[in-house]
Design a protein around this motif. Structure first.
Motif, PDB file in Angstrom:
ATOM      1  N   ILE A   1      -9.187  -1.016 -12.083  1.00 14.39           N
ATOM      2  CA  ILE A   1      -8.530  -0.524 -10.860  1.00 14.39           C
ATOM      3  C   ILE A   1      -8.855   0.950 -10.638  1.00 14.39           C
ATOM      4  O   ILE A   1      -8.998   1.403  -9.498  1.00 14.39           O
ATOM      5  CB  ILE A   1      -7.018  -0.821 -10.866  1.00 14.39           C
ATOM      6  N   ASP A   2      -9.003   1.699 -11.711  1.00 15.09           N
ATOM      7  CA  ASP A   2      -9.408   3.100 -11.599  1.00 15.09           C
ATOM      8  C   ASP A   2     -10.782   3.192 -10.935  1.00 15.09           C
ATOM      9  O   ASP A   2     -10.985   3.979 -10.005  1.00 15.09           O
ATOM     10  CB  ASP A   2      -9.425   3.742 -12.987  1.00 15.09           C
ATOM     11  N   ALA A   3     -11.726   2.365 -11.381  1.00 18.05           N
ATOM     12  CA  ALA A   3     -13.084   2.378 -10.812  1.00 18.05           C
ATOM     13  C   ALA A   3     -13.063   1.968  -9.342  1.00 18.05           C
ATOM     14  O   ALA A   3     -13.772   2.553  -8.521  1.00 18.05           O
ATOM     15  CB  ALA A   3     -13.997   1.446 -11.604  1.00 18.05           C
ATOM     16  N   VAL A   4     -12.245   0.995  -9.007  1.00 19.07           N
ATOM     17  CA  VAL A   4     -12.141   0.534  -7.614  1.00 19.07           C
ATOM     18  C   VAL A   4     -11.665   1.668  -6.721  1.00 19.07           C
ATOM     19  O   VAL A   4     -12.280   1.973  -5.691  1.00 19.07           O
ATOM     20  CB  VAL A   4     -11.184  -0.675  -7.516  1.00 19.07           C
ATOM     21  N   TYR A   5     -10.568   2.308  -7.083  1.00 19.97           N
ATOM     22  CA  TYR A   5      -9.993   3.340  -6.217  1.00 19.97           C
ATOM     23  C   TYR A   5     -10.840   4.607  -6.155  1.00 19.97           C
ATOM     24  O   TYR A   5     -10.767   5.342  -5.176  1.00 19.97           O
ATOM     25  CB  TYR A   5      -8.559   3.678  -6.634  1.00 19.97           C
ATOM     26  N   ARG A   6     -11.658   4.870  -7.145  1.00 16.85           N
ATOM     27  CA  ARG A   6     -12.519   6.063  -7.110  1.00 16.85           C
ATOM     28  C   ARG A   6     -13.593   5.974  -6.036  1.00 16.85           C
ATOM     29  O   ARG A   6     -14.218   6.969  -5.714  1.00 16.85           O
ATOM     30  CB  ARG A   6     -13.136   6.334  -8.477  1.00 16.85           C
ATOM     31  N   ASN A   7     -13.812   4.793  -5.485  1.00 19.65           N
ATOM     32  CA  ASN A   7     -14.800   4.592  -4.422  1.00 19.65           C
ATOM     33  C   ASN A   7     -14.215   4.738  -3.023  1.00 19.65           C
ATOM     34  O   ASN A   7     -14.925   4.580  -2.043  1.00 19.65           O
ATOM     35  CB  ASN A   7     -15.403   3.178  -4.527  1.00 19.65           C
ATOM     36  N   ILE A   8     -12.920   4.992  -2.918  1.00 20.22           N
ATOM     37  CA  ILE A   8     -12.225   4.931  -1.631  1.00 20.22           C
ATOM     38  C   ILE A   8     -11.992   6.335  -1.060  1.00 20.22           C
ATOM     39  O   ILE A   8     -11.471   7.217  -1.757  1.00 20.22           O
ATOM     40  CB  ILE A   8     -10.884   4.182  -1.791  1.00 20.22           C
ATOM     41  N   ARG A   9     -12.371   6.506   0.220  1.00 15.84           N
ATOM     42  CA  ARG A   9     -12.106   7.779   0.907  1.00 15.84           C
ATOM     43  C   ARG A   9     -10.608   8.033   0.957  1.00 15.84           C
ATOM     44  O   ARG A   9      -9.825   7.107   1.152  1.00 15.84           O
ATOM     45  CB  ARG A   9     -12.635   7.732   2.351  1.00 15.84           C
TER      46      ARG A   9
ATOM     47  N   MET B   1      -4.397   0.531   1.059  1.00 17.86           N
ATOM     48  CA  MET B   1      -4.461   0.794  -0.389  1.00 17.86           C
ATOM     49  C   MET B   1      -3.876  -0.380  -1.166  1.00 17.86           C
ATOM     50  O   MET B   1      -4.416  -0.785  -2.200  1.00 17.86           O
ATOM     51  CB  MET B   1      -3.717   2.083  -0.737  1.00 17.86           C
ATOM     52  N   LEU B   2      -2.789  -0.938  -0.657  1.00 19.12           N
ATOM     53  CA  LEU B   2      -2.154  -2.067  -1.345  1.00 19.12           C
ATOM     54  C   LEU B   2      -2.966  -3.351  -1.173  1.00 19.12           C
ATOM     55  O   LEU B   2      -3.059  -4.160  -2.103  1.00 19.12           O
ATOM     56  CB  LEU B   2      -0.724  -2.238  -0.851  1.00 19.12           C
ATOM     57  N   ASP B   3      -3.569  -3.543  -0.020  1.00 18.45           N
ATOM     58  CA  ASP B   3      -4.426  -4.717   0.159  1.00 18.45           C
ATOM     59  C   ASP B   3      -5.632  -4.637  -0.774  1.00 18.45           C
ATOM     60  O   ASP B   3      -6.071  -5.664  -1.315  1.00 18.45           O
ATOM     61  CB  ASP B   3      -4.874  -4.836   1.615  1.00 18.45           C
ATOM     62  N   ILE B   4      -6.155  -3.442  -0.988  1.00 21.44           N
ATOM     63  CA  ILE B   4      -7.251  -3.260  -1.956  1.00 21.44           C
ATOM     64  C   ILE B   4      -6.778  -3.650  -3.349  1.00 21.44           C
ATOM     65  O   ILE B   4      -7.495  -4.326  -4.096  1.00 21.44           O
ATOM     66  CB  ILE B   4      -7.785  -1.812  -1.915  1.00 21.44           C
ATOM     67  N   PHE B   5      -5.573  -3.243  -3.708  1.00 26.88           N
ATOM     68  CA  PHE B   5      -4.994  -3.622  -4.997  1.00 26.88           C
ATOM     69  C   PHE B   5      -5.016  -5.145  -5.160  1.00 26.88           C
ATOM     70  O   PHE B   5      -5.482  -5.675  -6.172  1.00 26.88           O
ATOM     71  CB  PHE B   5      -3.563  -3.075  -5.099  1.00 26.88           C
ATOM     72  N   PHE B   6      -4.526  -5.858  -4.157  1.00 23.30           N
ATOM     73  CA  PHE B   6      -4.449  -7.319  -4.255  1.00 23.30           C
ATOM     74  C   PHE B   6      -5.823  -7.986  -4.201  1.00 23.30           C
ATOM     75  O   PHE B   6      -5.998  -9.087  -4.709  1.00 23.30           O
ATOM     76  CB  PHE B   6      -3.520  -7.889  -3.181  1.00 23.30           C
ATOM     77  N   THR B   7      -6.801  -7.334  -3.621  1.00 22.38           N
ATOM     78  CA  THR B   7      -8.169  -7.862  -3.571  1.00 22.38           C
ATOM     79  C   THR B   7      -8.892  -7.647  -4.898  1.00 22.38           C
ATOM     80  O   THR B   7      -9.726  -8.453  -5.293  1.00 22.38           O
ATOM     81  CB  THR B   7      -8.958  -7.171  -2.437  1.00 22.38           C
ATOM     82  N   SER B   8      -8.550  -6.568  -5.589  1.00 17.98           N
ATOM     83  CA  SER B   8      -9.323  -6.140  -6.756  1.00 17.98           C
ATOM     84  C   SER B   8      -9.091  -6.962  -8.015  1.00 17.98           C
ATOM     85  O   SER B   8      -9.840  -6.825  -8.983  1.00 17.98           O
ATOM     86  CB  SER B   8      -9.017  -4.673  -7.069  1.00 17.98           C
ATOM     87  N   HIS B   9      -8.055  -7.788  -8.022  1.00 21.72           N
ATOM     88  CA  HIS B   9      -7.758  -8.576  -9.225  1.00 21.72           C
ATOM     89  C   HIS B   9      -7.119  -9.898  -8.802  1.00 21.72           C
ATOM     90  O   HIS B   9      -6.890 -10.127  -7.615  1.00 21.72           O
ATOM     91  CB  HIS B   9      -6.833  -7.791 -10.162  1.00 21.72           C
ATOM     92  N   ASP B  10      -6.828 -10.745  -9.760  1.00 20.89           N
ATOM     93  CA  ASP B  10      -6.197 -12.029  -9.477  1.00 20.89           C
ATOM     94  C   ASP B  10      -4.681 -11.892  -9.659  1.00 20.89           C
ATOM     95  O   ASP B  10      -4.187 -11.948 -10.790  1.00 20.89           O
ATOM     96  CB  ASP B  10      -6.752 -13.111 -10.397  1.00 20.89           C
ATOM     97  N   PRO B  11      -3.939 -11.718  -8.566  1.00 24.54           N
ATOM     98  CA  PRO B  11      -2.492 -11.533  -8.683  1.00 24.54           C
ATOM     99  C   PRO B  11      -1.737 -12.845  -8.898  1.00 24.54           C
ATOM    100  O   PRO B  11      -0.509 -12.851  -8.921  1.00 24.54           O
ATOM    101  CB  PRO B  11      -2.131 -10.903  -7.335  1.00 24.54           C
TER     102      PRO B  11
ATOM    103  N   TYR C   1     -14.061  -3.740   2.058  1.00 24.87           N
ATOM    104  CA  TYR C   1     -13.456  -2.516   2.594  1.00 24.87           C
ATOM    105  C   TYR C   1     -14.500  -1.429   2.814  1.00 24.87           C
ATOM    106  O   TYR C   1     -14.240  -0.247   2.590  1.00 24.87           O
ATOM    107  CB  TYR C   1     -12.343  -2.026   1.652  1.00 24.87           C
ATOM    108  N   ALA C   2     -15.667  -1.820   3.299  1.00 24.10           N
ATOM    109  CA  ALA C   2     -16.785  -0.887   3.476  1.00 24.10           C
ATOM    110  C   ALA C   2     -16.417   0.315   4.340  1.00 24.10           C
ATOM    111  O   ALA C   2     -16.875   1.432   4.084  1.00 24.10           O
ATOM    112  CB  ALA C   2     -17.993  -1.616   4.062  1.00 24.10           C
ATOM    113  N   GLU C   3     -15.565   0.126   5.328  1.00 32.44           N
ATOM    114  CA  GLU C   3     -15.215   1.232   6.234  1.00 32.44           C
ATOM    115  C   GLU C   3     -14.401   2.334   5.538  1.00 32.44           C
ATOM    116  O   GLU C   3     -14.269   3.433   6.075  1.00 32.44           O
ATOM    117  CB  GLU C   3     -14.470   0.725   7.474  1.00 32.44           C
ATOM    118  N   TYR C   4     -13.880   2.055   4.337  1.00 33.92           N
ATOM    119  CA  TYR C   4     -13.083   3.044   3.614  1.00 33.92           C
ATOM    120  C   TYR C   4     -13.803   3.630   2.406  1.00 33.92           C
ATOM    121  O   TYR C   4     -13.210   4.382   1.636  1.00 33.92           O
ATOM    122  CB  TYR C   4     -11.758   2.421   3.158  1.00 33.92           C
ATOM    123  N   LEU C   5     -15.089   3.308   2.250  1.00 35.05           N
ATOM    124  CA  LEU C   5     -15.820   3.813   1.089  1.00 35.05           C
ATOM    125  C   LEU C   5     -16.246   5.258   1.243  1.00 35.05           C
ATOM    126  O   LEU C   5     -16.445   5.739   2.368  1.00 35.05           O
ATOM    127  CB  LEU C   5     -17.061   2.952   0.847  1.00 35.05           C
ATOM    128  N   LEU C   6     -16.412   5.914   0.124  1.00 33.78           N
ATOM    129  CA  LEU C   6     -16.927   7.293   0.121  1.00 33.78           C
ATOM    130  C   LEU C   6     -18.329   7.321   0.651  1.00 33.78           C
ATOM    131  O   LEU C   6     -19.090   6.411   0.526  1.00 33.78           O
ATOM    132  CB  LEU C   6     -16.912   7.858  -1.312  1.00 33.78           C
TER     133      LEU C   6
END
Length: 173
Positions: free
Chosen positions: A14-22, A69-79, A168-173
């Motif tokens: 999750i750390d790696a996922v969020y480090r890519n987000i503007r 940000m929360l939708d990214i959380f739910f996309t990034s893993h199997d909840p 979430y390409a529109e929110y990438l760095l």
């Protein structure tokens, strides 16, 4: 600025996922949700502390909305997976959101409802009040960037980062 404390399996992912987000201003991985003071990686991995591996992500809501940000959380893993993410098994890997106030609790509950519309199985993410956040050891901070060719990063982290990058390409760095 707003901070969310989220558990989505191994905190390296999750750390790696969020480090890519503007709009993300900082990421700090750590532990919360348990009863043991001053936990460390090995005690948390034992499953005896009750703590979850988490990421405390601070972001600018004028750049990226909290709901995204929360939708990214739910996309990034199997909840929908209880106490595991793939081969990582144990309560320290549970899907969890830790709220600081009632406003965050409401945001988290709404995000979980959105996720339930996407996933075919029941979403088991727990929503709990944030207790003490214990910062993880330095070697775990920004682990993916420091170790991109480690086997775990290539096999487990890369696919999660790629999935979020695609959706979430529109929110990438």
């Amino acid at each position: 600025m707003q901070s969310f404390v989220v558990g989505a399996g191994c905190f390296w992912c999750i750390d790696a996922v969020y480090r890519n987000i503007r709009g993300v201003q900082s990421n700090v991985v750590g532990y919360t949700g348990g009863a043991t003071d001053n936990p460390d990686y090995y005690s948390v991995c034992s499953g005896q502390t009750g703590h979850v591996e988490v990421d405390k992500v601070t972001f600018d809501e004028t750049v990226i909305p909290a709901d995204v940000m929360l939708d990214i959380f739910f996309t990034s893993h199997d909840p929908t997976s209880w106490d595991r993410q793939g081969a990582d098994v144990g309560s320290q890997y549970r899907s969890a959101l830790f709220y600081e106030n009632e406003e965050q609790k409401q945001l988290f509950e709404e995000a979980k409802k959105r996720a339930e519309q996407v996933w075919e199985r029941p979403v088991v993410t727990v929503i709990e009040p944030l207790g003490t956040f214990w910062e993880a050891e330095e070697l775990h901070q920004n682990f993916y960037q420091k170790n991109p060719y480690a086997g775990y990063c290539m096999a487990i982290v890369n696919p999660k980062v790629s999935k979020v990058r695609q959706q979430y390409a529109e929110y990438l760095l």
